[in-house]
Every structure is written in structure tokens, then in C-alpha cells.
Scaffold this active site. Structure first.
Site, PDB file in Angstrom:
ATOM      1  N   LYS A   8       0.834  -1.197   0.000  1.00  0.00           N
ATOM      2  CA  LYS A   8       0.000   0.000   0.000  1.00  0.00           C
ATOM      3  C   LYS A   8       0.872   1.252   0.000  1.00  0.00           C
ATOM      4  O   LYS A   8       0.565   2.244  -0.667  1.00  0.00           O
ATOM      5  CB  LYS A   8      -0.911  -0.005   1.228  1.00  0.00           C
ATOM      6  CG  LYS A   8      -2.074  -0.964   1.146  1.00  0.00           C
ATOM      7  CD  LYS A   8      -3.134  -0.463   0.196  1.00  0.00           C
ATOM      8  CE  LYS A   8      -4.390  -1.302   0.275  1.00  0.00           C
ATOM      9  NZ  LYS A   8      -5.451  -0.809  -0.615  1.00  0.00           N
ATOM     10  N   SER A 264      -3.070  -9.202   4.746  1.00  0.00           N
ATOM     11  CA  SER A 264      -2.813  -7.841   4.278  1.00  0.00           C
ATOM     12  C   SER A 264      -3.023  -6.734   5.301  1.00  0.00           C
ATOM     13  O   SER A 264      -3.396  -5.627   4.940  1.00  0.00           O
ATOM     14  CB  SER A 264      -3.705  -7.549   3.066  1.00  0.00           C
ATOM     15  OG  SER A 264      -5.066  -7.671   3.441  1.00  0.00           O
TER      16      SER A 264
END
Length: 371
Positions: A8, A264
Site C-alpha cells: 500500500k 494484508s
């Protein structure tokens, strides 16, 4: 397995750096996020010394807010608005239009997807043998699109399974409809993946390459979170546990295969622990709520405990108000059983003794209030 969120950061940094190089950030930047993207944007703003505003839902766990503030330092301002990512996105886009700040989309942008695709490269480089299956959590679809882009070229034989929360399965709905589809309502519990509509770009990239798109019950996600914490000392957020929670649905097909699950994110607020435990027990059939009809006389509760409850049953919730003008009064009673098999006997004894009025676990609105 290790929780990952660096993809990210790479995605956000890739996008912001390219805009910065073109001098398109004179009015700063703005984004909307449920957590991980906000951290990536905050990191990039701090690194490049660019002011940014991050819109996040009011319901965002405190731990995520602290992480964003930590990464962004003095270069980030957090604005809490709305109940979901989609609400925050609307506010962020309006802010962009009013202020001229560049809007950094969390998933529907090719440069964001490129940055997130670096995770796929790392996975392939580190794999000691051919990867048969890879399970990918999916919210807006940016990570999944990045995984698909890389694996379709470097490891085309790998079957890519994308995993969504059952209450926000927008990719599954879109694939079934053959067009990117917005859900009217979503369950917000898996906040990092609770998106009403996946990105148009993400959908186009994913739809022809993913092997399967499956949805996982939020209760199963909670059960997985607790197992990972208790057995493996891993702390994950609900979205981070999606891929692992999906394995039971594929257990027969992945036996003996080389698989990868992407965990994640670990932005789990400790204040959510009780809700996670409650949802997990409801999912496993160990917690049951009833409306129980009690006679308005002394000793009624004692009789209920002695004659209705099994040896291992435990009352965990009880709400009752005596009504002197009536012969009976109702109470909401939560009962924990040792195994799901105990539920049938409990329910039968309650009906035979005349205590049973209704079962609440099948009433979503009531259960939302109780949880």
C-alpha cells in the site's frame, strides 16, 4: 505468513511521486481510506514534504488513526466523516473539487496498482517451488489487479482466488452480473474490505484472469482471527484474515498443493476483541439468544436454570423487567453451549417447559443491537 501492508505504501508513493515530479501537487493531496491506503499516503506525504488530507470513516478503529498520524507527522490532517469508505470517498472528492488538491484513489488507478503489484513480484521471487494457488483479499480490487497483472505473465499456471467478506461481496456480484455493480448495502465489519463497488479498472483487469471469487462469512473471519492469535501469535485485522479464512472452502482442492495466502494488515484495535469473540461464537453455534417467557412468580428463574439448562450451558446475557400486572414477562437471555450439538436439547427443553418465546440468532436487526 507475515502481515503485509508495504504494498500500500509503494502504491501510494508511486502515484504521489509521479505527480510530484510533474509539479501537479501545488494544492496538496487528498485521499479516502479505511486504513492501509491512508498510511501509504501519509508516509509519502511525510517523505516528500507534501501536505495531505485523509478522509476516513467515523467508525475507523483508533489504532488505524494513530498509525496514519504516526506515518504522516505534521504533513497529514485526518478528517473523520461518514460510516463507510464510500461515504469518506464522496467527502474527499468534494474536498478535491473545492480546494484543487489532487485526489489519490486507493485502488482504481494504474499507478496505485503498479505499486501494489510489487508484492506479487516479491512472492514469486521468494517462492521455492511453483505456486499452485494464491488467495488474495479484495476490497476495492487494487491489490488483486496488481497480483493478476504480474502472475498472468510470470506464473500463468497459478490459480488466483480473490476473497471478499460475505456482507460486501461487490466483485462477486459484478462478475455474476457481467458488469461492475454497486451494492446497495454492505456489512461494515470487515472495514478494510467493505466497499460498495470495486474499481472499474480493477474489475476489467481481474474479471478474465481470476480463477474464482469467493465470499467468507464475517463470523468465519472472526474465528480465524482468534485462531491466528491464540495458536500462531499473529495479530491481524479482519480484512487481513480474509484469505486465510477462505481456506476451508478449498480444503479438498488445495490438499498437497503449494499455496500462498496474503495477510494484508494488522491494524486491529484491541477494543474490538469482545465483538470478534462474540461473532466467532455465533458463527460456530456456541452462543444463542432467546426471548424467554417467565412466569411472574418467585422461583421461576431457579426452575429455568435447573430444568432447562444443560450441565455445560452458561447464561451470559440476561435482561428482564418484572411486570406486576401480567402473569408472564419476557426476558432476553443469551446462553453459551459447549458444542453446537447441545443447542437442540436446550431448545427442546425450553419449549417443553413453556419458556420458549422466540429465537433471536436468525434476526439480523436484533443481533446487531445485541452485538
Amino acid at each position: 505468513m507475515q502481515p503485509v501492508r508495504s504494498y500500500k505504501i509503494r502504491g501510494a508513493y508511486n502515484k504521489i511521486y509521479n505527480l510530484h515530479a510533474k509539479e501537479e501537487l501545488k494544492n496538496g493531496i487528498v485521499c479516502a481510506s479505511a486504513g492501509n491506503h491512508a498510511q501509504g499516503v501519509a508516509f509519502a506525504c511525510n517523505k516528500l514534504k507534501i501536505p495531505g488530507t485523509v478522509f476516513m470513516p467515523v467508525t475507523t478503529p483508533e489504532q488505524k488513526l494513530e498509525q496514519v498520524a504516526m506515518f504522516g507527522g505534521s504533513f497529514i490532517e485526518i478528517q473523520l466523516t461518514g460510516d463507510t469508505f464510500d461515504d469518506s470517498k464522496k467527502s474527499a472528492m468534494q474536498y478535491s473539487e473545492d480546494s484543487g488538491a489532487a485526489f489519490i484513489h486507493p485502488f482504481d488507478d494504474i499507478q496505485i496498482i503498479e505499486g501494489q503489484a510489487t508484492l506479487a513480484v516479491e512472492i514469486i521471487e521468494q517462492a521455492e517451488e511453483k505456486i499452485d494457488f494464491i488467495f488474495v483479499p479484495l476490497g476495492g480490487g487494487g491489490l488483486a489487479a496488481g497480483i493478476v497483472t504480474v502472475f498472468s505473465v510470470l506464473s500463468p499456471e497459478t490459480k488466483i482466488i480473490v476473497v471478499e467478506p460475505k456482507g460486501a461481496a461487490s466483485m462477486k456480484a459484478s462478475i455474476e452480473a457481467g458488469i461492475n455493480t454497486q451494492l446497495a448495502h454492505i456489512n461494515k465489519f470487515v472495514d478494510g474490505a467493505a466497499v460498495q463497488k470495486v474499481g472499474d479498472l480493477s474489475f476489467e483487469i481481474c474479471k478474465d484472469y481470476i480463477y474464482d471469487c469467493i465470499a467468507v462469512d464475517e463470523g468465519k473471519v472472526c474465528e480465524t482471527l482468534l485462531e491466528l492469535y491464540n495458536k500462531d501469535a499473529m495479530v491481524l485485522e479482519p480484512a487481513g484474515a480474509l484469505a486465510i479464512a477462505a481456506l476451508d472452502q478449498y480444503k479438498d482442492r488445495i490438499s498437497g498443493k503449494n499455496i500462498v495466502c496474503i495477510a494484508s494488515g494488522s491494524n486491529n484495535d484491541i477494543t474490538r476483541t469482545e465483538e470478534i469473540k462474540e461473532r466467532a461464537m455465533l458463527y460456530k453455534g456456541l452462543k444463542h439468544y432467546f426471548i424467554v417467557r417467565f412466569p411472574q412468580r418467585p422461583g421461576a428463574l431457579k426452575e429455568f436454570v435447573l430444568n432447562v439448562l444443560g450441565k455445560s450451558d452458561d447464561i451470559t446475557f440476561f435482561e428482564y423487567t418484572k411486570r406486576n400486572s401480567r402473569e408472564t414477562a419476557s426476558a432476553i437471555v443469551g446462553i453459551e453451549v459447549a458444542s453446537y450439538a447441545d443447542f437442540k436439547g436446550l431448545s427442546e427443553r425450553m419449549k417443553e417447559s413453556g419458556y420458549y418465546e422466540s429465537y433471536l440468532n436468525d434476526s439480523p436487526d436484533m443481533m446487531n443491537i445485541l452485538i
